[in-house]
Design an enzyme around this catalytic site. Structure first.
Site, PDB file in Angstrom:
ATOM      1  N   SER A 469      -1.753   5.361  -5.509  1.00 42.54           N
ATOM      2  CA  SER A 469      -1.841   4.009  -6.055  1.00 42.54           C
ATOM      3  C   SER A 469      -2.291   3.995  -7.513  1.00 42.54           C
ATOM      4  O   SER A 469      -1.562   4.427  -8.398  1.00 42.54           O
ATOM      5  CB  SER A 469      -2.770   3.178  -5.162  1.00 42.54           C
ATOM      6  OG  SER A 469      -2.661   1.815  -5.455  1.00 42.54           O
ATOM      7  N   ASP A 480       4.213   9.867 -18.949  1.00 38.16           N
ATOM      8  CA  ASP A 480       5.369   9.306 -19.651  1.00 38.16           C
ATOM      9  C   ASP A 480       5.162   9.286 -21.161  1.00 38.16           C
ATOM     10  O   ASP A 480       6.104   9.509 -21.934  1.00 38.16           O
ATOM     11  CB  ASP A 480       5.665   7.893 -19.142  1.00 38.16           C
ATOM     12  CG  ASP A 480       6.281   7.889 -17.745  1.00 38.16           C
ATOM     13  OD1 ASP A 480       6.717   8.964 -17.292  1.00 38.16           O
ATOM     14  OD2 ASP A 480       6.319   6.824 -17.105  1.00 38.16           O
ATOM     15  N   LYS A 495       2.325   5.956  -3.200  1.00 40.91           N
ATOM     16  CA  LYS A 495       2.072   4.539  -2.899  1.00 40.91           C
ATOM     17  C   LYS A 495       2.328   3.718  -4.156  1.00 40.91           C
ATOM     18  O   LYS A 495       1.515   3.706  -5.072  1.00 40.91           O
ATOM     19  CB  LYS A 495       0.638   4.327  -2.416  1.00 40.91           C
ATOM     20  CG  LYS A 495       0.313   2.865  -2.122  1.00 40.91           C
ATOM     21  CD  LYS A 495      -1.139   2.704  -1.693  1.00 40.91           C
ATOM     22  CE  LYS A 495      -1.492   1.246  -1.456  1.00 40.91           C
ATOM     23  NZ  LYS A 495      -1.465   0.445  -2.692  1.00 40.91           N
TER      24      LYS A 495
END
Length: 708
Positions: A469, A480, A495
């Site tokens: 999560s 990224d 998740k």
């Protein structure tokens, strides 16, 4: 803003449900039906991906509830299940036209069968077991069918009890042999005496087990039933009964109001198994682990006897608002009885919070921050939370001359979305952190809008299969941006959904009592590159094997997970602070491929997986001992895992060293953590990577960096 529109939707739902349920009271025999009606109404209108309530849905609920109430198939008979099966395709009808006939039938039968099981185990344990008989027990309960009659059910109980007694017998025999080695005069007990003592230990265990089962009331089992319904929507939607909602709030904030002690149910009262460091009980110096609470009295009131009381009910009496007093009648470890008055206070659960250490490798200094969860106080964000604590630890580590940072998110199951967005901003100038998609409002991009950077040096994030999560949001965003190098499992938990807590009490007018809350999946989140972490998780830049590598623990292994998908990428610029990002990853992969410690960990992980898959156990002691000794001998080869030495040195920050002078328990906890870190091959490689990363000093001078 979109979040404001979501709030309006909540208010609209509240208004609609209030009207629909205004005449229901939750204080009559129909309250279970009403709760089903209310929850299904909210789910159908607010869940991110509402399900069709049909016969397939009904069958799934039926199967899951049967699994939940009798997973080991040691209560119900095949005839019971045949009777229950008439509802296999009717639960959807009971949800639409609220009814609880299926639940009531199963619950009443379960209570009856549990009472019968108590008799079985007492009868079976009254006679000795013969450990020379060649027989086995299969504990693959998923493939097992329900017993066809009472005789078969009793035989299952006999084998289960014999297996437990056999394990106790083996332990007692080993203890006795060790004592004989230490003291030649020690008198060895015969096998008959040891078997009797082992049966007595098993009986005690099962008395305590059934005592705990007796504590469960109809409402507790009904909560389980409700959860089998709501979890058909996705694994993270769940019903929180009032006491569960309190526990959830406590776990997320890391605080509670009370005396600061963890309790266990015992027949003689509520036993204290841990006194929380820094809490009122700890400060009183009058209470210790092993003490048993017998009575509880509020200010100006008579004491209430809690012996035999449900643990939840006893805890309610002991807990209370900060500043109030509670008087406890306690049986001390030495058997004496004392009456102790304690002023309740706010208790912080230390293991919830971020902690850091200074890492020395040769003449170089690094830092590590361990974050167990993204904690927050939902009622007041300005109170202690994960982001503010990590920010403070960053500043403290910088004061110690930190040259690179390891952020350890292993086993971090997530938490507050706002804290992770704020935290990601500590490591970049500004820009998007995560994209959130709602079935109501579409896509929203959550940005770091603060141009200040708390740490612009080398950064490594450690993850594993249990990083989930919010952990995945942070790791994905910084990956990224190419801001951090992620080291860990092949992928994280997977998740990619967001839950909100809906207080069901607000939806009912004129109702008395507390009906709990619904943790509801309302959104999915996506990486800034557009990909979802749902099911796929975050792929580590440097993949390393660990003990979970061959065990099914991720979102993809759960029932009813939402699917993976992709949306458009956000606009963002790659981090320009490193000059050898890809080369550093390449060097790390080469080191890990040849690491002997990791090869041993992989062998151990595969062995553990094989042992977990073996469900057949001997009930003959000679065969049991032979198998046990073989396992123990093979396991010796893995002792080197725990003996590994990274040659790194870990120390606490100055502020913690001052706290340790007043709190020896904190000192022992930190010492144990540092010892574990010093044996941690993953931390070792993270420090190696920090040492390899080259900073682009030309670009660094142009960035605004917060100092001090």
């Amino acid at each position: 803003m979109k979040r404001n529109r979501i709030f309006l939707v909540i208010l609209l739902v509240f208004a609609m449900v209030s009207c629909g349920f205004a005449k229901k009271t939750f204080d009559d025999p129909e309250k279970d039906k009403t709760l089903v009606d209310l929850i299904s109404y909210v789910l159908g209108r607010w869940h991110f991906d509402p399900q069709d309530i049909n016969d397939d849905f009904s069958e799934n609920v039926y199967n899951d509830f049967m699994e939940a109430v009798d997973p080991m198939k040691r209560y119900f008979l095949a005839s019971d299940v045949e009777e229950f099966s008439q509802y296999k395709h009717k639960i959807d009808d009971e949800i639409r036209e609220p009814g609880v006939q299926f639940f009531s039938l199963v619950y009443d039968r379960l209570v009856k069968r549990m009472e019968e099981a108590k008799v079985y185990q007492e009868e079976i344990l009254a006679s000795p077991f013969d450990f020379t008989v060649n027989e086995t027990i299969n504990r693959d309960y998923e493939k097992m069918t329900f017993a066809k009659d009472v005789s078969e059910l009793k035989e299952r109980w006999r084998k289960e009890l014999k297996f437990s007694t056999l394990a106790n017998y083996d332990i007692k025999l080993e203890v006795q042999e060790n004592k004989k080695k230490e003291d030649a005069a020690y008198e060895i007990k015969d096998d008959e005496t040891l078997e009797k003592e082992a049966r007595k230990s098993t009986a005690k265990t099962y008395v305590e087990f059934f005592d705990l089962m007796d504590d469960l009331e109809r409402k507790d089992w009904f909560s389980i039933y409700i959860n089998t319904i709501v979890e058909e929507f996705d694994p993270h939607t769940s019903y929180l009964a009032p006491q569960d909602k309190d526990r959830f709030d406590m776990s997320m904030s890391g605080t509670l109001e009370g005396i600061g002690a963890r309790l266990q149910k015992r027949t003689e009262g509520a036993k204290i198994f841990e006194v929380i460091s820094g809490g009122p009980a700890w400060r009183s110096k009058k209470i210790e682990a092993g003490d048993v609470i017998l009575k509880v009295a509020q200010e100006g009131e008579e004491p209430v006897d809690i012996v035999g009381m449900r643990l939840d009910d006893a805890v309610k009496l002991i807990k209370g608002p900060k500043g109030t007093k509670v008087t406890l009648t306690i049986k001390k470890v030495d058997g004496s009885i004392e009456v102790i008055t304690i002023k309740r206070d706010l208790v912080e659960i230390e293991e919830t919070y971020a902690k850091s250490a200074v890492v020395k490798k040769g003449k170089r200094t690094f830092g590590i921050i361990n974050l167990p969860k993204f904690y927050v106080n939902f009622e007041d964000y300005n109170k202690r939370n994960a982001a503010s604590d990590v920010k403070q630890e960053l500043e403290r580590l910088k004061e110690q001359g930190m040259e690179g940072l390891v952020l350890d998110l292993r086993n971090n199951g997530g938490g507050s979305l706002k804290t992770v967005v704020d935290m990601a901003g500590f490591f970049i100038k500004d820009g998007p952190i995560v994209q959130v998609k709602s079935s109501v409002d579409g896509k929203e991009i959550l940005n770091d809008e603060d141009s200040r950077i708390q740490w612009d040096g080398p950064l490594v994030i450690l993850v594993n299969e249990l990083s989930a999560s919010a952990s995945e949001i942070l790791a994905a965003a910084l990956q990224d941006y190419k801001r951090a190098i992620v080291i860990g499992s092949k992928q994280t938990y997977g998740k990619g959904t967001v839950q909100n807590i809906v207080d069901l009490n607000r939806f009912v007018r004129g109702g008395d009592g507390n009906v709990g809350a619904l943790k509801l999946t309302t959104q999915k989140f996506y990486r800034i590159n557009g990909g979802s972490t749902q099911l796929e998780g975050v792929k580590s830049d440097v993949v390393v094997v660990d003990k979970y590598s061959f065990i099914d623990v991720g979102e993809k292994d759960q029932e009813n997970p939402l699917p993976w998908d992709r949306i458009d990428a956000a606009d963002y610029d790659l981090w320009d602070g490193y000059i050898d990002y890809e080369e550093t990853i390449k060097r790390s992969k080469q080191r890990m491929a040849n690491n002997a410690q990791l090869k041993l960990i992989e062998e151990n992980a595969k062995w553990i997986k094989n042992r977990r898959d073996d469900n057949e156990y001997p009930l003959n002691y000679a065969a049991y001992k032979k198998e046990s000794d073989a396992d123990e001998e093979y396991a010796k080869r893995f002792k080197a895992i725990a003996d590994y030495d990274t040659k790194l040195t870990f120390t606490s920050l100055p502020y913690e060293e001052l706290l340790m002078k007043k709190d020896s328990s904190l000192q022992s906890k930190r010492q144990a953590w540092h010892e574990d870190l010093a044996k941690d091959v993953y931390v070792e490689e993270a420090i190696n990577v920090l040492g390899d990363i080259q900073i682009n000093n030309i670009k660094k001078k142009k960035r605004s960096v917060v100092r001090g």
